[in-house]
Design a protein around this motif. Structure first.
Motif, mmCIF file in Angstrom:
data_model
loop_
_atom_site.group_PDB
_atom_site.id
_atom_site.type_symbol
_atom_site.label_atom_id
_atom_site.label_comp_id
_atom_site.label_asym_id
_atom_site.label_seq_id
_atom_site.Cartn_x
_atom_site.Cartn_y
_atom_site.Cartn_z
ATOM 1 N N PHE A 1 0.897 -1.206 -0.224
ATOM 2 C CA PHE A 1 -0.104 -0.023 -0.035
ATOM 3 C C PHE A 1 0.915 1.383 0.070
ATOM 4 O O PHE A 1 0.483 2.437 -0.755
ATOM 5 N N ALA A 2 2.146 1.053 0.515
ATOM 6 C CA ALA A 2 2.747 2.351 0.647
ATOM 7 C C ALA A 2 3.324 2.865 -0.628
ATOM 8 O O ALA A 2 3.531 3.607 -0.990
ATOM 9 N N VAL A 3 3.928 1.743 -1.312
ATOM 10 C CA VAL A 3 4.329 1.680 -2.849
ATOM 11 C C VAL A 3 3.272 2.320 -3.666
ATOM 12 O O VAL A 3 3.491 3.387 -4.381
ATOM 13 N N LEU A 4 1.880 1.849 -3.612
ATOM 14 C CA LEU A 4 0.909 2.564 -4.211
ATOM 15 C C LEU A 4 0.494 3.896 -3.947
ATOM 16 O O LEU A 4 -0.212 4.463 -4.447
ATOM 17 N N GLY A 5 0.768 4.407 -2.795
ATOM 18 C CA GLY A 5 0.970 5.719 -2.260
ATOM 19 C C GLY A 5 -0.725 5.920 -1.458
ATOM 20 O O GLY A 5 -1.214 6.876 -1.399
ATOM 21 N N GLY A 6 -1.099 4.784 -0.838
ATOM 22 C CA GLY A 6 -2.377 4.839 -0.093
ATOM 23 C C GLY A 6 -2.244 5.126 1.354
ATOM 24 O O GLY A 6 -1.823 4.259 1.853
ATOM 25 N N GLY A 7 -1.840 6.263 1.618
ATOM 26 C CA GLY A 7 -1.920 6.587 3.284
ATOM 27 C C GLY A 7 -2.436 6.214 4.195
ATOM 28 O O GLY A 7 -2.231 5.410 5.094
ATOM 29 N N PRO A 8 -4.037 6.389 3.986
ATOM 30 C CA PRO A 8 -4.993 5.880 4.920
ATOM 31 C C PRO A 8 -4.784 4.157 5.070
ATOM 32 O O PRO A 8 -5.112 3.707 6.230
ATOM 33 N N ALA A 9 -4.862 3.576 3.922
ATOM 34 C CA ALA A 9 -4.711 2.141 3.847
ATOM 35 C C ALA A 9 -3.296 1.617 4.606
ATOM 36 O O ALA A 9 -3.402 0.647 5.245
ATOM 37 N N VAL A 10 -2.310 2.244 4.296
ATOM 38 C CA VAL A 10 -1.104 2.119 5.234
ATOM 39 C C VAL A 10 -1.177 1.868 6.680
ATOM 40 O O VAL A 10 -0.851 1.006 7.389
ATOM 41 N N TRP A 11 -1.872 3.252 7.042
ATOM 42 C CA TRP A 11 -2.048 3.426 8.427
ATOM 43 C C TRP A 11 -2.830 2.421 9.143
ATOM 44 O O TRP A 11 -2.610 1.868 10.270
ATOM 45 N N SER A 12 -3.879 1.998 8.262
ATOM 46 C CA SER A 12 -5.071 1.203 9.030
ATOM 47 C C SER A 12 -4.468 -0.334 9.007
ATOM 48 O O SER A 12 -4.886 -1.245 9.951
ATOM 49 N N THR A 13 -3.541 -0.780 7.870
ATOM 50 C CA THR A 13 -2.978 -2.081 8.033
ATOM 51 C C THR A 13 -1.794 -1.923 9.019
ATOM 52 O O THR A 13 -1.673 -3.158 9.886
#
Length: 163
Positions: free
Chosen positions: A112-124
């Motif tokens: 998710f971090a490589v894709l640029g999904g900030g909220p998805a990274v933090w929820s993971t």
């Protein structure tokens, strides 16, 4: 002439009372960390099952890659039960399930971090609470000693022969 030592042998006197029986030791008390390790193992299993549900494709159904989270969920439930009941090496099963889930969550967070999904990274990353806590609790000395091989189990007689 016979020796005087053979004449002085007196048979050992036996008491009419029976010998005291060995009392079975009380089973050790369950450490406080064990129920918490089992609870977080079940939380870990719920998180892994949730990831399996997220990985499924609605049109196709269950794909082959859903098997890994389901296997980790089954391993976590097995480890939690083994730790709670005090079975030998149950902490190893729980630690392996926690390490597998931890690695999987870190891979998903990196993806998710490589894709640029900030909220998805933090929820993971927030979901790392289950595997990290399970791993820390499974590796504690009281939990390892509770599940070591050769520990007297409840109901097993120790010291005296079973008659």
């Amino acid at each position: 002439m016979p020796s005087s030592a053979s004449h002085n042998r007196v048979p050992a006197r036996r008491s009419p009372r029976p010998a005291p029986r060995a009392v079975a030791a009380a089973p050790p008390e369950r450490p406080l960390a064990v129920p918490f390790a089992s609870f977080f193992g079940l939380l870990l299993a719920a998180e892994a099952a949730y990831f399996a549900w997220l990985f499924r494709t609605p049109d196709v159904g269950w794909d082959w890659f859903v098997a890994a989270p389901l296997l980790l969920a089954a391993l976590a439930v097995t480890g939690a039960v083994l730790v709670f009941t005090g079975r030998a090496r149950g902490w190893v099963v729980l630690a392996v399930a926690a390490l597998g889930s931890l690695a999987g969550l870190l891979l998903v967070a990196g993806f998710f971090a490589v894709l640029g999904g900030g909220p998805a990274v933090w929820s993971t990353l927030l979901l790392l609470v289950g595997p990290l806590t399970s791993l820390v609790l499974a590796l504690q000395r009281p939990v390892r000693e509770w599940t070591r091989r050769g520990r007297p189990q409840e109901g097993r007689r120790t010291g005296a022969r079973a008659r």
